[in-house]
Every structure is written in C-alpha cells, then in structure tokens.
Design a protein around this motif. Structure first.
Motif, PDB file in Angstrom:
ATOM      1  N   SER A 127     -32.349  -5.589 -22.776  1.00 47.47           N
ATOM      2  CA  SER A 127     -31.354  -4.567 -23.076  1.00 47.47           C
ATOM      3  C   SER A 127     -31.226  -3.579 -21.922  1.00 47.47           C
ATOM      4  O   SER A 127     -32.117  -3.464 -21.073  1.00 47.47           O
ATOM      5  CB  SER A 127     -31.733  -3.824 -24.357  1.00 47.47           C
ATOM      6  OG  SER A 127     -31.830  -4.716 -25.452  1.00 47.47           O
ATOM      7  N   GLY A 250     -27.977  -9.363 -26.917  1.00 46.16           N
ATOM      8  CA  GLY A 250     -27.427  -9.319 -25.570  1.00 46.16           C
ATOM      9  C   GLY A 250     -26.982 -10.688 -25.094  1.00 46.16           C
ATOM     10  O   GLY A 250     -25.903 -10.845 -24.505  1.00 46.16           O
ATOM     11  N   PRO A 256     -26.360  -7.645 -21.121  1.00 42.92           N
ATOM     12  CA  PRO A 256     -27.402  -6.826 -21.748  1.00 42.92           C
ATOM     13  C   PRO A 256     -26.807  -5.834 -22.744  1.00 42.92           C
ATOM     14  O   PRO A 256     -25.792  -5.186 -22.465  1.00 42.92           O
ATOM     15  CB  PRO A 256     -28.048  -6.105 -20.558  1.00 42.92           C
ATOM     16  CG  PRO A 256     -27.799  -7.013 -19.398  1.00 42.92           C
ATOM     17  CD  PRO A 256     -26.444  -7.615 -19.646  1.00 42.92           C
ATOM     18  N   LEU A 257     -27.439  -5.727 -23.904  1.00 42.30           N
ATOM     19  CA  LEU A 257     -26.953  -4.819 -24.930  1.00 42.30           C
ATOM     20  C   LEU A 257     -27.287  -3.381 -24.552  1.00 42.30           C
ATOM     21  O   LEU A 257     -28.449  -3.067 -24.283  1.00 42.30           O
ATOM     22  CB  LEU A 257     -27.600  -5.162 -26.280  1.00 42.30           C
ATOM     23  CG  LEU A 257     -27.030  -4.420 -27.491  1.00 42.30           C
ATOM     24  CD1 LEU A 257     -25.676  -5.012 -27.879  1.00 42.30           C
ATOM     25  CD2 LEU A 257     -27.999  -4.496 -28.669  1.00 42.30           C
TER      26      LEU A 257
END
Length: 509
Positions: A127, A250, A256-257
């Motif tokens: 993330s 993600g 990516p979150l």
C-alpha cells in the motif's frame, strides 16, 4: 461479465470515479478522487448511469424498514437511501449483489473472475501511505463526546436482532508480534455511545486479540465503512496469517492502494473510505452480543463477546454509510468468490483435472461446493472430495461432476446427481469433523453452553456424480441436437405473429 450484461450496461473502464474538489480547511487540503481509480462513489455513479441504482428519497426507518427495502431490491438494483431514519448521511446497500457486477468492477469476463482474484492474491502490491491531512476519510474528525447512534445511521436488520449492527465494516488490526495488518468483516453490535461488541471467530483477528490480551494489552483496531467493491472483496481473501488484504486490494486495482494512518492509533485504513471508526478491543472485557440473523439464514445466540471502545470517528464530507443485509446476495457473494478462488487453487495443486468450482447459493455460498473435474481414472473424484474437505472447515457437502456439466447451474448439477450417482457406490460420509459453528444443525444434541471446542462438530458428505471413464455405446452420452447453440433466433423469428394469423385465415378447417 456475460454478453447480455455487457451489451446492456457496458464494461466498467475504471475511469468513472467522481471528482469533487474540497475546499481547504484546518482538517484537510484540497482533494479530488484520483483519475482512473475505482472508488465507491465512482462505482455507484456508474451503476446509476446504467440503470442499476434505485434512489429511495423518502424517509425510511432504520429499524427493519431500510433492510426490507434493500432486500426487495437485492440482486436487481442498488438501494440508495437519502433519508435513513431522517438522517443526513445516506445509506447504500447491494452494490455487490451479482457476480456479473463484481466481474465488471474487476474489468474481466465473469468466467475469468476467479483467476483474476487468484492472481491478485498471489501477487499483492504494498500500500501507499498518504501524507497527513490528505486522506479523504479524515476530512472530518470526531474525538470528543462520541455518540455513534447520533453520528451514524446504523440499521437494525432482522426481526430478532438485538439492536443496530455494523455489517459492512472492514475491521483492520495489526499483529502485536509482527506489526502486519489483517482485514476482515465482522458483525459489530453498537450498544452504547462509544462501545461495540464484536464477534471474533477463530481466525487471524481473534489470534491478534488473544496475543494482546495475554499480556493485558488492548488491541488497536479501525473499522472502515464505505469502500470500493474491489477492496471489499479483497478483505475476504483466505490467506495465511501476516498477509495484509489491503495489498491484495492494491493488486486488484492495479496500483498500490492509498492508505492513511489513523488519528488515534497506528492502524492504516483505505484513504478513500467514507467513514472510519477507530478504537481498541479491551482486554478481559466481555459484554452480551446477539441474537443476530447470520448468513445461514438463522439467528446466532446471544453470548458474551469482546468489546471495542471507540476513540475516534473520522469521515469524508457528506459521507455514505454502507450496510450489508445479512444472508442476502451481497453478503453471500462477498464470502463466495474469494473462497472459490482459494479452493480452486488448492484443488488444482493436487488435482490438475479440476476445471471450475462453485459455492452454491442454496448452500449459503459457504457449505456446498460443486466441482467440475476432468476425470481420467476411477476413484479420482473421491480424492477430490477429500481434498476439498481439508481445504476449508466450512465445506459440508461436495459434489464432483464431469466437464460437460455447468457447476454454476443448479439444474445441471442436480441432473448429474440424478443420472450419474448411486448412494451405495458413490457416497462419501465423514463423521465428527470440524464444521461451521454458525450451522445450527451442528448444535443438535449439544448443551446450550457447550464450550468452544465442542461447537461446530459436523458430518461431511461427498457425492461422486461423474460418469465412468469407460462405458458401452451411448449409455452416458449426453443428448445433443447439432446446431442448437448456433441458431440465430433474431434472424429467424418474426417480429409479430401476422404470418400465423394469415395462416389461420386460410381454409385449414
């Protein structure tokens, strides 16, 4: 997504998220939805534009009425309530209530749904931490005199539920030993201004809580409410301990979150969540929770459960509250798809002939597994049955069918059982195995206060509904009409019955 749905609704491109810049304030910088990202608001806007969102613009009661309306719409349209309990915060339910919609959110054909989820689970993306003050979920912050009943429109769903419940909250906590996060969805009863009772089943969050409690520590948690469908789905991935499901989210997003650090603890939450409740699970404190209508479509009993003490509530400006109506399609599919992906991978490692799996709706998307299998040797199907039972303790019944049977069609599976299965030859029964503690049939013969180690003891049943590898003539050859699957009815069938009427007018008496 199937062809009909694609033609009707169009594929979701991932670039339909709403953009709504927010003014600077002491609590936030200017903010807009990221271009190309799938957010809850973007997904709801897409569903609205394609006729799949029903706006309920009249007041509805939070006790039962809201859930009743959402249940009637479940699987056909998303329910969006603008005046739940005459509150300003709207409530949404049912935006993941069809498999085709979930595949659409992923950007894949429905047949590729499990493979796409499995790929994400096997290749997670770390993330991305959002800088302080930039998280949309923290535009408004409450830390003093918190009253959850006053702040949030929390529904009471089923007839005998013991009060309002949060049913769509992602519960996020860190392993006290390693610091790695876990994400799960747990039912949470709100029974005080800043206190909630939570059901912890014997999984990762429960292990974290027991570790903290053993040394007298509280466990910091956050409950994220109102996230996009891919992050919701990722939260249900079946992974080993110390695998952060937000990283699977993600991978499903393809980037990516974005996550934010909570304001009162170190837990990281999705930065685009609508609402976040921060708190801590208190050590050695238990309070009554339940009854509650669960996914098997029965009530679980009232028991003493762990307690969350709330330390903060943060949310977006004009947030949306998401509720899942228990035992309806959104609830069932959220559990089914990640389990199916995991079960398919598990079975294929030992049995490459396994082609597809399906957790049936009639088996509450947990207990009954249908397996499509390319059998080459007699006896293989029984090995597949045994392998499936070992893959997840919830599995209670397994049916193995041949590759000419569609495991997503209940009539097809029943036909295979009716014509290819004999109980004295093809039935596998295993008694005294671990099953689901929420299956009420496992409590028969047990005292009401049975200790945890005696709960959920279940029998398992497997049905080998495959035809013999070798058979005489056409005994097991499926009846087929050549060309039936290629007939173009639109080209052949007239738009009206005028030709038939003309035929009747002739002298055919």
């Amino acid at each position: 997504m199937n062809t009909r749905d694609a033609a009707t609704h169009g594929a979701f491109s991932g670039s339909l998220s709403l953009s709504s810049p927010l003014p600077d304030s002491p609590q936030t910088r200017a903010w807009s939805e990221p271009s190309g990202a799938l957010t809850l608001r973007g997904w709801l806007a897409h569903l609205a534009r394609t006729g799949r969102l029903a706006t309920v613009d009249q007041p509805v009661a939070l006790a039962h009425e809201l859930a009743a309306v959402a249940k009637r719409l479940d699987g056909t349209q998303v329910a969006f309530f603008t005046q739940p309990g005459r509150r300003d915060i709207p409530v949404v339910s049912g935006f993941m209530s069809r498999r085709a919609w979930i595949a659409e959110a992923m950007g894949v054909d429905e047949r590729a749904l499990l493979a796409r989820f499995r790929d994400a689970a096997e290749a997670p993306l770390a993330s991305r931490l959002v800088a302080g003050g930039e998280a949309a979920c923290q535009q408004i912050v409450h830390t003093n005199a918190i009253d959850l009943h006053a702040l949030l429109p929390i529904p009471t769903h089923s007839e005998h539920d013991n009060g309002p419940y949060i049913t769509a909250g992602l519960v996020i906590a860190r392993n006290p030993r390693t610091g790695v996060q876990n994400v799960s969805i747990n039912r949470i009863q709100v029974h005080g201004r800043d206190r909630m009772a939570i059901l912890l089943l014997p999984r990762h969050l429960h292990a974290f809580q027991k570790t903290a409690e053993a040394v007298g520590d509280a466990l910091d948690v956050a409950i994220a409410i109102g996230v996009d469908p891919l992050t919701m789905l990722a939260s249900q991935a079946i992974t080993p301990i110390d695998h952060d499901e937000l990283e699977i989210a993600g991978a499903l997003h393809g980037a990516p979150l974005p996550v934010a650090r909570c304001v009162t603890n170190g837990v990281h939450v999705p930065a685009f969540a609508e609402i976040v409740i921060e708190g801590r699970i208190l050590p050695n404190v238990r309070e009554p929770e339940g009854p509650f209508g669960e996914f098997p479509k029965y009530y679980s009993a009232q028991e003493a459960r762990e307690v969350i003490e709330v330390t903060a509530v943060t949310h977006r400006r004009a947030p949306i509250f998401h509720t899942i109506v228990p035992a309806e399609m959104e609830h069932l599919l959220l559990g089914a798809i990640p389990r199916e992906a995991t079960l398919l991978a598990h079975l294929q490692r030992s049995h490459p002939g396994v082609k597809d799996v399906h957790l049936s709706v009639g088996g509450v998307c947990r207990y009954h597994l249908w397996v499509q299998f390319d059998k080459k040797r007699e006896g293989e199907a029984k090995n597949v049955i045994l392998c499936a039972f070992g893959a997840h303790y919830d599995i209670k019944q397994v049916v193995v069918v041949d590759t000419d049977v569609d495991v997503h069609d209940p009539a097809e599976v029943e036909w295979a059982i009716a014509t290819r299965f004999q109980a004295d030859r093809d039935l596998v029964v295993i008694g005294g195995a671990q099953g689901s503690p929420l299956d009420p049939s496992t409590t028969v013969g047990q005292p009401d206060d049975a200790p945890p180690h005696l709960q959920g003891v279940s029998a398992k049943m497997g049905l080998d509904a495959t035809r013999p590898v070798v058979y005489a003539a056409h005994v097991f050859t499926r009846v087929r009409i050549p060309g039936a699957d290629k007939v173009d009815l639109d080209a052949l069938v007239a738009a009206d019955n005028s030709a038939f009427d003309a035929w009747l007018d002739r002298d055919h008496g």
